[in-house]
Enzyme design. Structure first.
Site, PDB file in Angstrom:
ATOM      1  NE  ARG A 186     -53.676  11.130  57.932  1.00 51.65           N
ATOM      2  CZ  ARG A 186     -53.318  10.714  56.718  1.00 51.65           C
ATOM      3  NH1 ARG A 186     -52.287   9.925  56.576  1.00 51.65           N
ATOM      4  NH2 ARG A 186     -53.994  11.113  55.657  1.00 51.65           N
TER       5      ARG A 186
ATOM      6  CB  SER B 159     -57.446  18.531  57.065  1.00 59.13           C
ATOM      7  OG  SER B 159     -56.743  17.627  57.858  1.00 59.13           O
TER       8      SER B 159
ATOM      9  CE  LYS C 203     -51.655  13.886  54.073  1.00 58.19           C
ATOM     10  NZ  LYS C 203     -52.945  14.256  54.667  1.00 58.19           N
TER      11      LYS C 203
END
Ligand code: NI
Lengths: 205, 205
Positions: free
Chosen positions: A36, A105, A134
């Site tokens: 990712r 998710s 994040k």
């Protein structure tokens, strides 16, 4: 394909070399690596994925790609992980076929049920604890959210968000099949050792 | 599949609604629409692509997706356009099969030859004229660059960069099979009419 229990998935972060991070995570015993890097180009992802795929196969670990179904297809990777802003899981399932792992998710039971209906094999549930990985304007879900979301979707849960060696066991005891880690490994001075420690914690939970 | 000659390809820009822009471009007679929005999520691209694909089929125009081979696959779009930072054309060719259109952006003969070797059907050559569409630190190639690059790759050229109604014919006369347009259509007060005018200019060239 069904997901191994007590799985540690290490996700590459934005600023490390993803191949080196994967190598260390696998050395530490991670059962799954997720590539990712939102800021990377398709070409970068493609070349990293080729190398991480090879490392995962050597260690018999699973390899999945975040968001980019095409990169996963080009490698014959084990699967993909999709956020709520990525391609729908149903479209990914059509492209990847019945044997691929597709994770989605979710942050509530509604999203979890939808993921199951669209053909996900697991749900990534988070964030469980406060996190700085994040921008997370929302409140953490807490470990008590894991079981109801898992029961609603009838899918294994990989918990994510603010999980470190001191709370990993608690997450497993709360009903998660596995945990996904970014900073607890990537920000560690010794990512292989950090992974080893987490693997041990979730095996003993 | 071979590319139609004197093709006008309209590329969606960063700030318009891509579906509305495609609708107007097709109304104006564009032969190809390329969905491109670097800032968009996979989910946004997926939903726009579904609708643009439908519009293109109604008009018998070609529909290609920038960068995201997975989105193109999910729609069975006509193909993809790849930049130098996207997945290699050879990998895209394996995923999309022999009938798909694969275009590759090049700015010199070396890149053009490589694109041909990797299985591209056309090369996007640019930027031809000065442009403000993207940050282009390099000098424009000029129309004289089109023929040598085309001859090196032995592939049709779609020229791009700073092409408007007053220089479109010159580009075709310089050896391009078609032109790709972003701002000359998207920034126009009447995108359908701007497209119509460009189509006429390249037909009469
Ligand atoms: Ni950091």
């Amino acid at each position: 394909m069904s997901l191994p229990r007590r799985l540690l998935c290490v996700i590459t972060d934005e600023h490390s070399d993803p191949v080196e991070l994967a190598r260390m995570a696998l050395e530490g015993g991670a059962g799954m690596v997720q590539l990712r890097k939102k800021s990377a180009s398709g070409r970068e992802l493609f070349h990293w994925a080729l190398r991480i795929q090879e490392l995962c196969r050597e260690r018999e670990a699973l390899f999945i790609v975040n968001d980019r179904v095409d990169i996963a297809l080009a490698m014959t990777a084990d699967g993909v992980h999709l956020g709520q802003q990525d391609m729908p899981a149903s479209a990914a399932r059509k492209l990847l076929g019945p044997d691929a792992i597709i994770g989605v998710s979710v942050s509530c039971a509604t999203e979890a049920v939808k993921a199951a209906e669209e053909g996900a094999n697991y749900i990534g549930v988070g964030h469980i604890f406060p996190t700085f990985s994040k921008n997370k304007p929302s409140e953490p879900l807490g470990t008590a959210a894991i079981r109801p979301i898992r029961n609603a979707a009838q899918l294994p849960v990989i918990a994510i968000g603010g999980i470190y060696h001191d709370n990993a066991a608690e997450v497993i005891r709360a009903g998660a099949s596995g945990i996904a880690i970014i900073s607890a490994v990537s920000e560690s001075d010794d990512p292989a050792d950090a992974t080893r420690d987490l693997v041990k914690k979730i095996r003993q939970a």
